[in-house]
Design an enzyme around this catalytic site. Structure first.
Site, short mmCIF file in Angstrom:
data_model
loop_
_atom_site.label_atom_id
_atom_site.label_comp_id
_atom_site.label_asym_id
_atom_site.label_seq_id
_atom_site.Cartn_x
_atom_site.Cartn_y
_atom_site.Cartn_z
N GLY A 32 0.78 -1.17 -0.04
CA GLY A 32 0.11 -0.24 0.01
C GLY A 32 0.84 1.30 0.06
O GLY A 32 0.56 2.26 0.75
N ASN B 68 1.97 -2.29 5.50
CA ASN B 68 1.27 -0.99 5.67
C ASN B 68 -0.17 -1.02 5.13
O ASN B 68 -0.97 -0.11 5.43
CB ASN B 68 2.08 0.32 5.04
CG ASN B 68 1.17 1.26 5.10
OD1 ASN B 68 1.00 2.21 5.88
ND2 ASN B 68 0.89 1.90 3.49
N VAL C 202 -3.27 -7.56 -1.44
CA VAL C 202 -2.27 -8.41 -0.38
C VAL C 202 -3.35 -9.61 0.32
O VAL C 202 -2.60 -10.31 0.92
CB VAL C 202 -1.54 -7.55 0.58
CG1 VAL C 202 -0.49 -6.75 0.29
CG2 VAL C 202 -2.75 -6.48 1.80
N TYR D 109 -12.13 -3.23 12.70
CA TYR D 109 -10.72 -2.72 12.48
C TYR D 109 -9.97 -2.88 13.74
O TYR D 109 -8.71 -3.39 13.67
CB TYR D 109 -10.86 -1.19 12.30
CG TYR D 109 -9.64 -0.56 12.07
CD1 TYR D 109 -9.09 -0.54 10.73
CD2 TYR D 109 -9.06 0.25 12.98
CE1 TYR D 109 -7.78 0.29 10.56
CE2 TYR D 109 -7.92 0.96 12.67
CZ TYR D 109 -7.27 0.93 11.53
OH TYR D 109 -6.25 1.72 11.36
N LYS E 29 -6.53 -5.00 13.84
CA LYS E 29 -5.18 -4.67 14.33
C LYS E 29 -4.59 -5.32 15.47
O LYS E 29 -3.42 -5.39 15.65
CB LYS E 29 -5.22 -3.03 14.53
CG LYS E 29 -5.48 -2.31 13.07
CD LYS E 29 -4.34 -2.55 12.15
CE LYS E 29 -4.38 -1.55 10.96
NZ LYS E 29 -3.38 -1.47 9.98
N ALA F 198 -10.04 -5.43 16.05
CA ALA F 198 -10.01 -6.83 15.88
C ALA F 198 -8.67 -7.20 15.18
O ALA F 198 -7.81 -8.00 15.30
CB ALA F 198 -10.99 -7.75 15.73
P1 NAI Z 1 -4.43 5.22 3.04
O1 NAI Z 1 -6.05 4.84 2.55
O2 NAI Z 1 -4.05 6.44 2.57
O3 NAI Z 1 -3.44 4.24 2.47
C1 NAI Z 1 -3.51 2.72 2.53
C2 NAI Z 1 -3.08 2.25 1.26
O4 NAI Z 1 -3.42 0.80 1.51
C3 NAI Z 1 -3.76 2.73 -0.04
O5 NAI Z 1 -2.79 3.14 -0.95
C4 NAI Z 1 -4.56 1.44 -0.52
O6 NAI Z 1 -4.85 1.48 -1.68
C5 NAI Z 1 -3.86 0.43 0.20
N1 NAI Z 1 -4.66 -0.91 0.05
C6 NAI Z 1 -5.86 -1.07 0.81
N2 NAI Z 1 -6.22 -2.36 0.55
C7 NAI Z 1 -5.05 -2.91 -0.09
C8 NAI Z 1 -4.81 -4.34 -0.59
N3 NAI Z 1 -6.21 -5.29 -0.56
N4 NAI Z 1 -3.86 -4.66 -0.94
C9 NAI Z 1 -2.62 -3.68 -1.57
N5 NAI Z 1 -3.06 -2.48 -1.07
C10 NAI Z 1 -4.07 -2.15 -0.28
O7 NAI Z 1 -4.45 5.33 4.52
P2 NAI Z 1 -3.18 5.61 5.49
O8 NAI Z 1 -3.48 6.19 6.48
O9 NAI Z 1 -2.07 5.77 4.70
O10 NAI Z 1 -3.08 3.84 6.04
C11 NAI Z 1 -1.81 3.38 6.13
C12 NAI Z 1 -1.78 2.18 7.21
O11 NAI Z 1 -2.02 3.16 8.54
C13 NAI Z 1 -3.19 1.31 7.34
O12 NAI Z 1 -2.74 -0.03 7.63
C14 NAI Z 1 -3.90 2.20 8.46
O13 NAI Z 1 -4.82 1.03 9.23
C15 NAI Z 1 -2.69 2.36 9.33
N6 NAI Z 1 -2.99 3.50 10.35
C16 NAI Z 1 -3.87 4.79 9.69
C17 NAI Z 1 -4.19 5.67 10.66
C18 NAI Z 1 -4.51 6.90 10.24
O14 NAI Z 1 -4.94 7.71 11.29
N7 NAI Z 1 -4.35 7.52 9.07
C19 NAI Z 1 -4.04 5.50 12.14
C20 NAI Z 1 -3.60 4.25 12.63
C21 NAI Z 1 -3.07 3.22 11.64
#
Ligand code: NAI
Length: 244
Positions: free
Chosen positions: A10, A87, A61, A152, A156, A154
């Site tokens: 991601g 990620n 993924v 979500y 994480k 669960a």
């Molecule tokens: P985002 O939505 O900008 O990025 C997530 C990325 O994962 C996107 O590029 C999306 O296309 C990709 N993705 C989703 N499903 C996928 C799959 N099946 N296969 C491959 N790629 C996939 O969000 P962000 O905030 O950058 O999130 C990144 C990580 O950080 C995530 O795991 C999220 O749960 C975690 N996170 C984010 C927080 C926030 O406040 N933004 C807080 C805590 C954790």
């Protein structure tokens, strides 16, 4: 090829893109995984090509066959992944009783099974090399639970369990496994929140501000580095004090 390689799932935008930029600056080849964000992936590849070797790999993924294929392509191009940053993730808000089978499976499939699939494919190379670093992007809600985000939380929490158990299993192979647990970070994932909601969240954060993708990326960069060689099985919270 002597240069080490980092795979960021991601990696096209948000936290993943910041991690790609940080690890490129640290000197890694970048294997950038994306699922749907091809335009952003290509644009980041173009940007980072001035700094290091970058290749983009399309794979969902949550699908183990797509992940296996991605790893065999990475091995062909770079030899293997020395650093794996799990990620890729999705978030969703719903009342617990409104969570459907499909919503539950998609959440667990992306946020937990996705990391399982990538770790399983990454480890044979790391074990052969007797070296490697896996960094899972968890969430403070996986530590303490969030109302309206039970699926979500669960997923994480499961990722945190995977991190601790796998760290114990692969330590003797010279591989570290850690989680970075962000608080509220301004990315597309927060797009569903209004400015007013974001202000409330910032007010609830002891540091009084929300996080940036770079706040998470510097922590990942440290955990991937030799400086963190004795740190494994840990959950490093980067949340401005929201959860202490
Ligand atoms: P985002 O939505 O900008 O990025 C997530 C990325 O994962 C996107 O590029 C999306 O296309 C990709 N993705 C989703 N499903 C996928 C799959 N099946 N296969 C491959 N790629 C996939 O969000 P962000 O905030 O950058 O999130 C990144 C990580 O950080 C995530 O795991 C999220 O749960 C975690 N996170 C984010 C927080 C926030 O406040 N933004 C807080 C805590 C954790």
């Amino acid at each position: 090829m002597n240069k080490k390689t980092a795979l960021v799932t991601g990696g096209a935008k948000g936290i993943g893109a910041a991690v790609c930029r940080a690890l490129a600056k640290d000197g890694y080849n970048i294997a950038l995984n994306f699922n749907t964000s091809e335009k952003e992936a290509l644009s980041l590849k173009y940007e980072l090509s001035a700094v290091t070797s970058v290749e983009i790999f399309k794979a969902d993924v949550s699908d183990s066959e797509q992940v296996k294929k991605m790893f065999s392509e990475i091995e062909n191009i770079f030899g293997g992944a020395d650093v794996l940053v799990n990620n890729a993730g999705i978030a969703q808000q719903a009342l617990f009783t409104d969570i459907t089978d499909e919503m539950w499976q998609k959440m667990i499939g992306t946020n937990l099974t996705g990391a399982f699939n990538c770790c399983r494919s990454a480890l044979p190379y790391m074990i052969r090399e007797k070296s490697g670093s896996i960094i899972n992007i968890a969430s403070m809600w996986g530590e303490v639970g969030a109302s309206m985000e039970v699926h979500y939380s669960a997923a994480k929490a499961g990722l945190i369990g995977l991190t601790k158990a796998l760290a114990k299993e692969v330590g003797l192979s010279g591989i570290t496994v850690n989680a970075v647990s962000p608080g509220v970070v301004l990315t597309d994932m927060m797009a569903q929140f209004s400015d007013e909601d974001k202000k409330v969240l910032a007010d609830e954060t002891p540091m009084g501000v929300l996080g940036t993708p770079e706040d998470i990326a510097v922590t990942v960069s440290f955990l991937a580095s030799e400086k963190a060689r004795f740190i494994t099985g840990q959950v490093v919270s980067v949340n401005g004090g929201f959860v202490i």
